[in-house]
Structures are given as structure tokens and as C-alpha cells.
Design an enzyme around this catalytic site. Structure first.
Site, PDB file in Angstrom:
ATOM      1  N   CYS A  92     -12.570  52.133  58.126  1.00 48.03           N
ATOM      2  CA  CYS A  92     -11.841  53.624  58.588  1.00 48.03           C
ATOM      3  C   CYS A  92     -10.150  53.359  58.383  1.00 48.03           C
ATOM      4  O   CYS A  92      -9.595  52.349  58.931  1.00 48.03           O
ATOM      5  CB  CYS A  92     -12.132  53.809  59.726  1.00 48.03           C
ATOM      6  SG  CYS A  92     -10.744  54.788  60.607  1.00 48.03           S
ATOM      7  N   GLU A  93      -9.644  54.392  57.580  1.00 52.55           N
ATOM      8  CA  GLU A  93      -8.161  53.901  57.396  1.00 52.55           C
ATOM      9  C   GLU A  93      -7.478  54.502  58.494  1.00 52.55           C
ATOM     10  O   GLU A  93      -6.031  53.859  58.445  1.00 52.55           O
ATOM     11  CB  GLU A  93      -7.665  54.821  55.982  1.00 52.55           C
ATOM     12  CG  GLU A  93      -7.806  56.119  56.089  1.00 52.55           C
ATOM     13  CD  GLU A  93      -7.281  56.899  54.965  1.00 52.55           C
ATOM     14  OE1 GLU A  93      -7.503  56.196  53.805  1.00 52.55           O
ATOM     15  OE2 GLU A  93      -6.905  57.971  54.881  1.00 52.55           O
ATOM     16  N   HIS A  94      -7.885  55.116  59.367  1.00 51.84           N
ATOM     17  CA  HIS A  94      -6.895  55.651  60.784  1.00 51.84           C
ATOM     18  C   HIS A  94      -7.112  54.329  61.583  1.00 51.84           C
ATOM     19  O   HIS A  94      -6.021  54.261  62.390  1.00 51.84           O
ATOM     20  CB  HIS A  94      -7.769  56.650  61.181  1.00 51.84           C
ATOM     21  CG  HIS A  94      -7.776  57.844  60.450  1.00 51.84           C
ATOM     22  ND1 HIS A  94      -8.776  58.654  60.128  1.00 51.84           N
ATOM     23  CD2 HIS A  94      -6.782  58.233  59.389  1.00 51.84           C
ATOM     24  CE1 HIS A  94      -8.482  59.466  59.307  1.00 51.84           C
ATOM     25  NE2 HIS A  94      -7.328  59.364  59.021  1.00 51.84           N
ATOM     26  N   HIS A  95      -8.175  53.684  61.853  1.00 47.92           N
ATOM     27  CA  HIS A  95      -8.257  52.550  62.809  1.00 47.92           C
ATOM     28  C   HIS A  95      -8.516  51.160  62.400  1.00 47.92           C
ATOM     29  O   HIS A  95      -8.444  50.417  63.246  1.00 47.92           O
ATOM     30  CB  HIS A  95      -9.161  52.996  63.940  1.00 47.92           C
ATOM     31  CG  HIS A  95      -9.157  54.394  64.462  1.00 47.92           C
ATOM     32  ND1 HIS A  95      -9.498  55.327  64.096  1.00 47.92           N
ATOM     33  CD2 HIS A  95      -8.365  54.854  65.498  1.00 47.92           C
ATOM     34  CE1 HIS A  95      -9.318  56.612  64.677  1.00 47.92           C
ATOM     35  NE2 HIS A  95      -8.431  56.100  65.616  1.00 47.92           N
ATOM     36  N   GLN A 133     -14.607  59.032  54.633  1.00 46.43           N
ATOM     37  CA  GLN A 133     -15.892  58.805  53.959  1.00 46.43           C
ATOM     38  C   GLN A 133     -15.815  59.886  52.804  1.00 46.43           C
ATOM     39  O   GLN A 133     -16.598  59.738  51.638  1.00 46.43           O
ATOM     40  CB  GLN A 133     -16.910  59.016  55.158  1.00 46.43           C
ATOM     41  CG  GLN A 133     -18.085  59.092  54.442  1.00 46.43           C
ATOM     42  CD  GLN A 133     -19.357  59.153  55.564  1.00 46.43           C
ATOM     43  OE1 GLN A 133     -19.104  58.489  56.498  1.00 46.43           O
ATOM     44  NE2 GLN A 133     -20.422  59.662  55.185  1.00 46.43           N
ATOM     45  N   HIS A 161     -19.452  55.432  62.117  1.00 40.52           N
ATOM     46  CA  HIS A 161     -17.758  55.016  62.095  1.00 40.52           C
ATOM     47  C   HIS A 161     -17.678  54.442  63.675  1.00 40.52           C
ATOM     48  O   HIS A 161     -17.825  55.022  64.877  1.00 40.52           O
ATOM     49  CB  HIS A 161     -17.066  56.373  62.135  1.00 40.52           C
ATOM     50  CG  HIS A 161     -17.008  57.070  60.808  1.00 40.52           C
ATOM     51  ND1 HIS A 161     -15.874  57.023  60.054  1.00 40.52           N
ATOM     52  CD2 HIS A 161     -17.959  57.342  60.133  1.00 40.52           C
ATOM     53  CE1 HIS A 161     -16.086  57.720  58.943  1.00 40.52           C
ATOM     54  NE2 HIS A 161     -17.411  57.684  58.840  1.00 40.52           N
ATOM     55  N   CYS A 163     -14.852  53.737  64.961  1.00 38.47           N
ATOM     56  CA  CYS A 163     -13.981  54.132  65.681  1.00 38.47           C
ATOM     57  C   CYS A 163     -14.417  55.154  66.504  1.00 38.47           C
ATOM     58  O   CYS A 163     -13.648  55.720  67.471  1.00 38.47           O
ATOM     59  CB  CYS A 163     -12.798  54.591  64.652  1.00 38.47           C
ATOM     60  SG  CYS A 163     -13.465  56.255  63.791  1.00 38.47           S
TER      61      CYS A 163
HETATM   62  N1  LIG Z   1     -13.065  63.483  58.391  1.00 35.58           N
HETATM   63  C1  LIG Z   1     -13.030  62.075  58.578  1.00 35.58           C
HETATM   64  N2  LIG Z   1     -12.435  61.849  59.602  1.00 35.58           N
HETATM   65  C2  LIG Z   1     -12.667  60.544  60.112  1.00 35.58           C
HETATM   66  C3  LIG Z   1     -12.932  59.485  59.248  1.00 35.58           C
HETATM   67  N3  LIG Z   1     -12.880  58.249  59.872  1.00 35.58           N
HETATM   68  C4  LIG Z   1     -12.237  58.613  61.134  1.00 35.58           C
HETATM   69  N4  LIG Z   1     -11.920  60.012  61.203  1.00 35.58           N
HETATM   70  C5  LIG Z   1     -11.305  60.643  62.452  1.00 35.58           C
HETATM   71  O1  LIG Z   1     -10.133  60.574  62.141  1.00 35.58           O
HETATM   72  C6  LIG Z   1      -9.405  61.024  63.189  1.00 35.58           C
HETATM   73  C7  LIG Z   1      -8.050  60.644  63.468  1.00 35.58           C
HETATM   74  O2  LIG Z   1      -7.718  61.470  64.753  1.00 35.58           O
HETATM   75  P1  LIG Z   1      -6.280  61.095  65.514  1.00 35.58           P
HETATM   76  O3  LIG Z   1      -6.273  62.173  66.462  1.00 35.58           O
HETATM   77  O4  LIG Z   1      -5.277  60.915  64.529  1.00 35.58           O
HETATM   78  O5  LIG Z   1      -6.664  59.836  65.888  1.00 35.58           O
HETATM   79  P2  LIG Z   1      -7.101  59.536  67.362  1.00 35.58           P
HETATM   80  O6  LIG Z   1      -6.128  59.754  68.535  1.00 35.58           O
HETATM   81  O7  LIG Z   1      -7.375  57.950  67.541  1.00 35.58           O
HETATM   82  O8  LIG Z   1      -8.583  60.126  67.612  1.00 35.58           O
HETATM   83  P3  LIG Z   1      -9.993  59.963  68.418  1.00 35.58           P
HETATM   84  O9  LIG Z   1     -10.636  59.164  67.505  1.00 35.58           O
HETATM   85  O10 LIG Z   1     -10.650  61.318  68.505  1.00 35.58           O
HETATM   86  O11 LIG Z   1      -9.483  59.173  69.706  1.00 35.58           O
HETATM   87  C8  LIG Z   1     -10.343  61.066  64.203  1.00 35.58           C
HETATM   88  O12 LIG Z   1     -10.938  62.223  64.430  1.00 35.58           O
HETATM   89  C9  LIG Z   1     -11.507  59.938  63.755  1.00 35.58           C
HETATM   90  O13 LIG Z   1     -12.831  60.441  64.163  1.00 35.58           O
HETATM   91  C10 LIG Z   1     -13.407  59.872  58.095  1.00 35.58           C
HETATM   92  O14 LIG Z   1     -14.157  58.940  57.380  1.00 35.58           O
HETATM   93  N5  LIG Z   1     -13.707  61.359  57.696  1.00 35.58           N
HETATM   94 ZN   LIG Z   2     -11.069  55.652  62.589  1.00 34.92          ZN
END
Ligand SMILES: Nc1nc2c(ncn2[C@@H]2O[C@H](COP(=O)(O)OP(=O)(O)OP(=O)(O)O)[C@@H](O)[C@H]2O)c(=O)[nH]1
Ligand SMILES: [Zn+2]
Length: 202
Positions: A92-95, A133, A161, A163
Site C-alpha cells: 500500500c502506497e499510503h502506509h 489496487q 489490505h 493497513c
Molecule cells: N482506494 C484505495 N484506497 C486504499 C488502498 N490502500 C489503502 N487505501 C486507503 O487509503 C486511505 C488513506 O486515507 P487517509 O485518511 O489519508 O489515511 P489514514 O488516516 O491512515 O486512514 P485510515 O486507514 O482510515 O486510518 C485509507 O482509507 C486506506 O484504507 C487502495 O489500494 N485503494
Molecule cells: Zn494503506
């Protein structure tokens, strides 16, 4: 060879040295609250750097060249070719935590077929990068379409995921499903139905 979507493949502007990467891991260990100089953690930065080379090996694979070798002696076979349940390990590119699941990849050959393992290699090339994804699904389908020029391409990914399971909303068992249908899989309901039946999802 047709134009390919590889423009979307980023490489770091200046790749840091391995020593810099290991120093960054030491910083994270200390930030997490542990002592990077204790015995059990001494070799951890080197191990993590090595693990990252595996996790992100996809940046060094060219998915187009993976698909370039094709075979024409198929007796005119032009029905669905489906490789299902391809193990998917992405990040996951966010976490920067794992996305674990399966990919199903199908295409409708036009004269030529590709070695079946190459479909799994294309999945691997894009999965072993930082991803979301939706983009992963689209990149795999777009590359197969651009290189093989088949009558149709379908990519379906089902994954969990971490995360969402090990942090954040802690939704164990929730899975994300994405699909990208191109050509006949998008335009012809019978072809799409046949694919879903082959996947046991009819
Ligand atoms: N559409 C999509 N979302 C993803 C994917 N992988 C992770 N995410 C989501 O990316 C979002 C990032 O949201 P943020 O609010 O910036 O991050 P955050 O505060 O860590 O959010 P939470 O996970 O809800 O605690 C989250 O809702 C994740 O679940 C993916 O492959 N596709
Ligand atoms: Zn993530």
C-alpha cells in the site's frame, strides 16, 4: 511494437545508497522506541534493506519485455486464456504495508499466445511496487492490451489490505475487489459471463 503505458513507471530521481537506507531504518527503530544498538537489532537495518529489495523488485522489471515473446502455433485457438488464483503480494502506497490476495488474468488471443507464466510475471512486476489496487489492476490490463493486442483483457484482483486489518479501522476479513475489463470482456456480455463462469462467479 505499439506505444506502452510505461510512462507511469517512476524511478527515484537519485537512489540513496544502501548505507543511507540502513541509517533510515536505524532512525525508525529508535523512533519506534527501541535501541538500534542492542544485539538483536544490530543487523536489522541490513536485513530490512535486503527485504525492501525483494518487496520492491518490480521497479526493476520491465513488464513490456516480459510479454514480448509470443507463440503462433496454436491451431487458431482464439478462446479465453485464463490464469486464475495468481498469488498477489503488493504494498500500500499510503502506509507501506502489504496487500495480500489473488489476481485472475484473462485474455482473448488474436493469432498469438504468450507463455502463461508471463501473465504472473506481469502481475509481479506491477505488484512489487508501492500501489493502490485500482492502479495496479489497470496497469496490468493496460500493458497486456498494449503489448499483445488481444481481442479482450480482464484483470480481477481480490485482496486484503493490512493497513485496514492490522491498524486503522481493524477490519479483519474485509476484502477489496477490483476489475478491469477491456475489449470483448467489456463489450460482449456473453464473453464476460463465460469468464465469470470459469472463475466460479457466474
Ligand atoms: N482506494 C484505495 N484506497 C486504499 C488502498 N490502500 C489503502 N487505501 C486507503 O487509503 C486511505 C488513506 O486515507 P487517509 O485518511 O489519508 O489515511 P489514514 O488516516 O491512515 O486512514 P485510515 O486507514 O482510515 O486510518 C485509507 O482509507 C486506506 O484504507 C487502495 O489500494 N485503494
Ligand atoms: Zn494503506
Amino acid at each position: 511494437m505499439p506505444a506502452t503505458p510505461l510512462a507511469e513507471t517512476p524511478m527515484p530521481v537519485a537512489r540513496p545508497s544502501r548505507a543511507e537506507a540502513e541509517a533510515a531504518v536505524r532512525t525508525l527503530l529508535a523512533w519506534a522506541g527501541d535501541d538500534p544498538s542492542r544485539e538483536g537489532l544490530l543487523d536489522t537495518p541490513a536485513r530490512v534493506a535486503k527485504a525492501y529489495e525483494e518487496f520492491f523488485a518490480g521497479y526493476r522489471i520491465d513488464p513490456v519485455s516480459v510479454l514480448e515473446r509470443t507463440f503462433a502455433e496454436t491451431e487458431g485457438y482464439d478462446e479465453i486464456v485464463l490464469l486464475k488464483d495468481i498469488r498477489l503480494e503488493s504494498y500500500c502506497e499510503h502506509h507501506m504495508v502489504p496487500i495480500i490476495g489473488v489476481a485472475h488474468v484473462a485474455y482473448l488471443p488474436e493469432h498469438r499466445v504468450v507463455g502463461i507464466s508471463k501473465l504472473a510475471r506481469v502481475v509481479e512486476a506491477y505488484a512489487k511496487r508501492l500501489q493502490i489496487q485500482e492502479k495496479l489492476t489497470a496497469q496490468i490490463a493496460n500493458t497486456i492490451e498494449a503489448v499483445l493486442r488481444p481481442r479482450g483483457v480482464a484483470v480481477i484482483i481480490e485482496s486484503e489490505h493490512q493497513c485496514m486489518t492490522t491498524r486503522g479501522v481493524h477490519q479483519h476479513g474485509a476484502s477489496m475487489v477490483t476489475s478491469r475489463m477491456l475489449g470483448a470482456f467489456r463489450d460482449d456480455p456473453n464473453t464476460r459471463r463465460e469468464l465469470l463462469a470459469l472463475l466460479g462467479k457466474g
